[in-house]
Design a protein around this motif. Sequence first.
Motif, PDB file in Angstrom:
ATOM      1  N   GLU A   1      -8.550   0.045   1.685  1.00  0.00           N
ATOM      2  CA  GLU A   1      -7.176  -0.417   1.494  1.00  0.00           C
ATOM      3  C   GLU A   1      -7.060  -1.940   1.474  1.00  0.00           C
ATOM      4  OE1 GLU A   1      -5.054   1.483   4.638  1.00  0.00           O
ATOM      5  OE2 GLU A   1      -5.075   3.445   3.658  1.00  0.00           O
TER       6      GLU A   1
ATOM      7  N   GLN B   1      -7.617  -3.990   4.120  1.00  0.00           N
ATOM      8  CA  GLN B   1      -7.225  -4.540   5.413  1.00  0.00           C
ATOM      9  C   GLN B   1      -8.400  -5.213   6.118  1.00  0.00           C
ATOM     10  OE1 GLN B   1      -5.636  -1.146   7.406  1.00  0.00           O
ATOM     11  NE2 GLN B   1      -3.750  -1.109   6.188  1.00  0.00           N
TER      12      GLN B   1
ATOM     13  N   ARG C   1      -8.630  -9.104   7.114  1.00  0.00           N
ATOM     14  CA  ARG C   1      -8.328  -9.652   5.790  1.00  0.00           C
ATOM     15  C   ARG C   1      -8.036 -11.154   5.839  1.00  0.00           C
ATOM     16  NH1 ARG C   1      -7.314  -8.070   0.927  1.00  0.00           N
ATOM     17  NH2 ARG C   1      -5.989  -9.280  -0.436  1.00  0.00           N
TER      18      ARG C   1
ATOM     19  N   PRO D   1      -5.205  -4.881  -1.681  1.00  0.00           N
ATOM     20  CA  PRO D   1      -4.439  -3.737  -1.162  1.00  0.00           C
ATOM     21  C   PRO D   1      -3.670  -3.040  -2.285  1.00  0.00           C
ATOM     22  CG  PRO D   1      -3.474  -5.830  -0.445  1.00  0.00           C
ATOM     23  CD  PRO D   1      -4.734  -6.155  -1.169  1.00  0.00           C
TER      24      PRO D   1
END
Length: 184
Positions: free
Chosen positions: A128, A130, A145, A165
Amino acid sequence: MDSLQEQLLKAGLASKEQAKDAQKELRDRRRSKNRRKGGKPQQKKDATADQAAKLAADAQAEKRARDRELNRKREATKAKKAGKAGMQQMIRKARVDDNLGGVAYHFQVDNKIKRILVTEKQAKALAEGQLAVVALHREYVLVPRETGEKVRAQSPELLVLLNEPGGDEDEAYAEHPIPDDLMW
């Protein structure tokens, strides 16, 4: 046999004025050598001494320029090392705790597939965007991140993986969901 001066005059390589000037300069040098200490100071400067002084000044200026360039390179090297050390320290502080999970997460580095063992939660966060993967010495570590963004800005060669993302959605495959048990 003619003197060198006469030979130059005959060949046309020197003029009579130049010959007279050379004789006068030679005469002046001999006179200044033979003078006693209390005699008159020399009026005309020696041309060779002027040239030597100019060459010495040029050599000093060139040496200063070389020294400045070497100092600039040394300072740049020091700054680069300090920046690299600071970056490594920032990565160590922000490092996500490696639980050495049982899930292998694969990524590409220099046309080679590498893997890192992560937990399922970390694998999902990596996918994702992160979490990011950065190189620290000879190992790959997980960082948040924000740290990955800082690494990208300061030392992009250390950043190995930082997914965007929400970037994995593709309209062509929207009606074909990926099975939950599929791992590569």
